[in-house]
Design a protein around this motif. Sequence first.
Motif, PDB file in Angstrom:
ATOM      1  N   UNK A  49       0.573  -1.746  -0.239  1.00  0.00           N
ATOM      2  CA  UNK A  49       0.160   0.100  -0.504  1.00  0.00           C
ATOM      3  C   UNK A  49       0.822   1.017   0.251  1.00  0.00           C
ATOM      4  N   UNK A  50       1.987   1.430   0.503  1.00  0.00           N
ATOM      5  CA  UNK A  50       2.400   2.613   0.624  1.00  0.00           C
ATOM      6  C   UNK A  50       3.376   2.973  -0.329  1.00  0.00           C
ATOM      7  N   UNK A  51       3.259   1.983  -1.965  1.00  0.00           N
ATOM      8  CA  UNK A  51       3.300   2.311  -3.354  1.00  0.00           C
ATOM      9  C   UNK A  51       2.507   3.150  -3.708  1.00  0.00           C
ATOM     10  N   UNK A  52       1.025   3.236  -3.336  1.00  0.00           N
ATOM     11  CA  UNK A  52       0.023   3.758  -3.825  1.00  0.00           C
ATOM     12  C   UNK A  52      -0.795   5.314  -3.500  1.00  0.00           C
ATOM     13  N   UNK A  53      -1.140   5.862  -3.790  1.00  0.00           N
ATOM     14  CA  UNK A  53      -1.572   7.531  -3.708  1.00  0.00           C
ATOM     15  C   UNK A  53      -3.008   7.575  -2.711  1.00  0.00           C
ATOM     16  N   UNK A  54      -3.326   8.213  -2.093  1.00  0.00           N
ATOM     17  CA  UNK A  54      -4.524   8.440  -1.857  1.00  0.00           C
ATOM     18  C   UNK A  54      -5.567   7.885  -2.336  1.00  0.00           C
ATOM     19  N   UNK A  55      -5.362   8.078  -3.805  1.00  0.00           N
ATOM     20  CA  UNK A  55      -7.107   7.538  -4.706  1.00  0.00           C
ATOM     21  C   UNK A  55      -7.266   6.754  -4.429  1.00  0.00           C
ATOM     22  N   UNK A  56      -5.928   6.410  -5.164  1.00  0.00           N
ATOM     23  CA  UNK A  56      -5.477   4.477  -5.291  1.00  0.00           C
ATOM     24  C   UNK A  56      -5.974   3.801  -4.234  1.00  0.00           C
TER      25      UNK A  56
END
Lengths: 321, 290, 342
Positions: free
Chosen positions: C153-160
């Motif tokens: 998850x830390x690779x994803x943006x908030x929206x993703x």
Amino acid sequence: MLLSVENLQVQFGRLQALAGVSFSVNRGEVLGLVGESGSGKSLSAMAVMGLLPLSGGRVSGGSIHFDGTDLGSLSPKAYRKIRGGKVALVTQNPMTSLDPVVRVGQQIDQAALLHLPVDRTEAKARTLALMDRLRIPNAEMVYTLYPHQLSGGLRQRIVIAMALAGEPDLLIADEPTTALDVTVQAQIIQLLIELVQERDLGLVLITHDMGVVARTCDRVAVMYCGRIVETGPVEAIFASPRHPYTRALIGCIPRHDMAPGDLVGIPGVVPSVAAMPSGCRFHPRCAQAVSRCFTEVPPLSAAGDNHASACFLTDQPGEAS
Amino acid sequence: MSLSLKTQGAATLRLLGKPFGGIGGAICGAGLGLFIFVALFAPLLAPYAYDAQDLARIGLPPSAENWFGTDEFGRDVLSRVIYGARISLSVGLTAVALSASAGILIGALCGYFGGRFDRITMAAIDLTWCFPEILLALVLVAILGPGLNSTVIAIAVAYLAQFTRLTRTQVRALKGETFVEVSRCLGAGHAHILLRHLLPNALAPVIVVAMLTTGDAILLEATLGFFGMGAQPPTPSWGAMMSSGSAQLFNAPWVVIIPGLFVALSVIFINVYGDAILAALDVKNRIRRA
Amino acid sequence: MTTPILSVTDLCKTFRSGGGLWRKPRQFHAVSSVSFDIQAGETVGVVGESGCGKSTLARVVLRLMEPSSGSIRFEGEDIAALPEKALRPLRRRFQMVFQDPYSSINPRLTIREALLEPFRVQGVSLTTAQEQDTVDRLMAMVSLNPVLAESHPHHLSGGQKQRVGIARALALQPSLLVLDEPTASLDVSVQAQVIQLLQSLRGQQTLTYLFISHDLALVRYFCDRIMVMYLGRVVEVMPKGATPAHPYTRALLESSFEPDPTQRRSIVRITGEIPSGYDLPPGCAFQARCPKAQDLCRQTRPELGSVGTRHQAACHFPDSPLPDTQTPRSGTAPSQETPHAV
């Protein structure tokens, strides 16, 4: 001009975070600095406040003039006099900008004592008057409380009081209402506007919300990826936004007359500083992008009275969505 | 995105390099590895049997035949130190493993379920914190009777409270995370939430503390051995060797000093190496939060 | 009318706090006597400021918190008193998307594992090929690049991350989706994307949304029906597009700024902040901030009453497009002009 920022460039190491940002504010004027997070609006505020070194950045080009003085030429000591005195900052999170173990009244006193030739009694009297002006009920009682005993809205009023205590000429408010409830946000915004008129302050309001901009600002500067993409009087910006990014930002705010499906976001995400797209930095997210946008940087060019936009397609004004 | 990916890669490299990165960490890691190697292959490495007495060679100083000299029964100190590594390291490790497992179990249950069960259990566990570890361990060994097994149990109980507390705090904090609520909302039972979501996220600091505690546990074992409460003669434990040699401290100081040196070295190795790992894990936590 | 998909009657949630050996614990009424029905396919918005009980309501309705009293009928079945074990298999039919996308995915899991968790938890066994299909289908449904499935998850943006949250909630094809401020921690541009996604999902499959938000403008845009909450009570229920009748809803509307500079610097009349939910005084909970509060408001609490078609408000002096509702609906209030002064 009270504050005029010319072609400001900011670097973190080798990464360029601001690539030539210009804006200005007059006394009694509200300038909205708008953009998504990561567009460089808070960074611009930090640069004006001279707080960049705290986060490891530096001004690598351009100038910041405040009331005729070139802030870049100031010694750290002289800068301290300006910062908090002549130019004050209101931050987003009132909880972290207040000292949890000092009574709120004394924190406001401190700001006055630092920047004005007043003694403690006088500082307290000014604090109480200021708290009254900011419609803090029972100012005498609230003066003796600690931040955790106050509601979010009262805390933000205290932060504003601290900013005003040094009698600044310019106020920079960085998302001052984001952490607040809607009805409280409306009250704080209104308070800020009243103060600007009463005290003839300049206000730079940093926000991502075009709704707040429409309600409060005289002029708007829209930022994207460390550049100003459009600037102009608020009426013109909303009536005939020229830059696709400005149009997109306006389209993100729900309106009562929108039909289902009218609320469209901006596809994609703000690129990181290390991987800035070539040409117009908005082109990967722009539906209208033409081949020119991939390679050339569009200059900020006039699009009307005091209205300028950095887009090759500026000639065709778009409808406000 | 790509910036974060790049820093990510760099951080991972640092994470991998960290335990060997600092020169102190590298030396201590190697030293610890050597100790474990020696303990594992003691019968092959020891020049003499640990209990072979030679009454003709009592209390001899270090020499070519007996590198670390001989003790009051003419036994080779080097061989006894080598075999002693087995006892000291295995007692330390077993005790900490036991203590940590029990602490994680109790702590996780207390932290997750809370309520009266938590209050009563934690009150009982906290009682053990009222006494110095050595006193607690001595009393327990006295009750259980001296010997290796009681030493292990006594040491495990002495460190139980810290593992329980730590796990409980971690689990309580994680319990409020949204992903736990999501899992409940999906219909997950307690076991799934505990095993899949809470423990994997709670264990990193517990493991580091376990590592650091192993050093203390070896020291505690040596102390118990010194008091004659640990391994019984002729089994060589570093603590017991120091104890039996202490009568001859002024005639044959090496009998006391050499096992003492090894106790000190193993504690230093474990602590420095544990610190290096702690630093590396911290980096990982920061990535997770970013 | 068919059976509503969700029918909530007199739902209350009270928290106790403080209290000692001799002191009585204080009671906090987070949700007081809330009743509403949701029809299948409807999108109902619950709007209010922090502390109004909207998030508690969402959690109590989904039995993530135990209700203090009242009934919750989901597709005709009362789930308010069902033991947790019996409830678990039902949970696949009502799901929730949470406010904070940043902590809603276990940092140790990959996106793929997070998306497969619903199946694991509900005991649906999938073959490797089915797993792959499911993950691909779910990622495509919320327009996520399938490459992201193997990331943490830390690779994803908030929206993703929020898209993952939505995909995970829809994995088992629930009929009711509760959205607890799904866009509140996102940038406006991303908020609009997520709303657009939710709208298109509603078009593709029969979904019923209970949408919790603090943003009246957003709720007015997205929902068919709006419930406004203040201090644990529903103060107004109105269809989309109706003019608010309750002064609080009016205040909320005045406080939500539209991108329209002709409204610039218009005066905001609301003052004060939400009082604490402890030890509420008698009478209308809003009277302390209400520009038109009268003695009656300080003495008697108004009940929800009809002010128009499918439009109810809990106010003694509701504003209304109907001309004859300026007089008090109930009780004997002093007859006088409705004061509009601040």
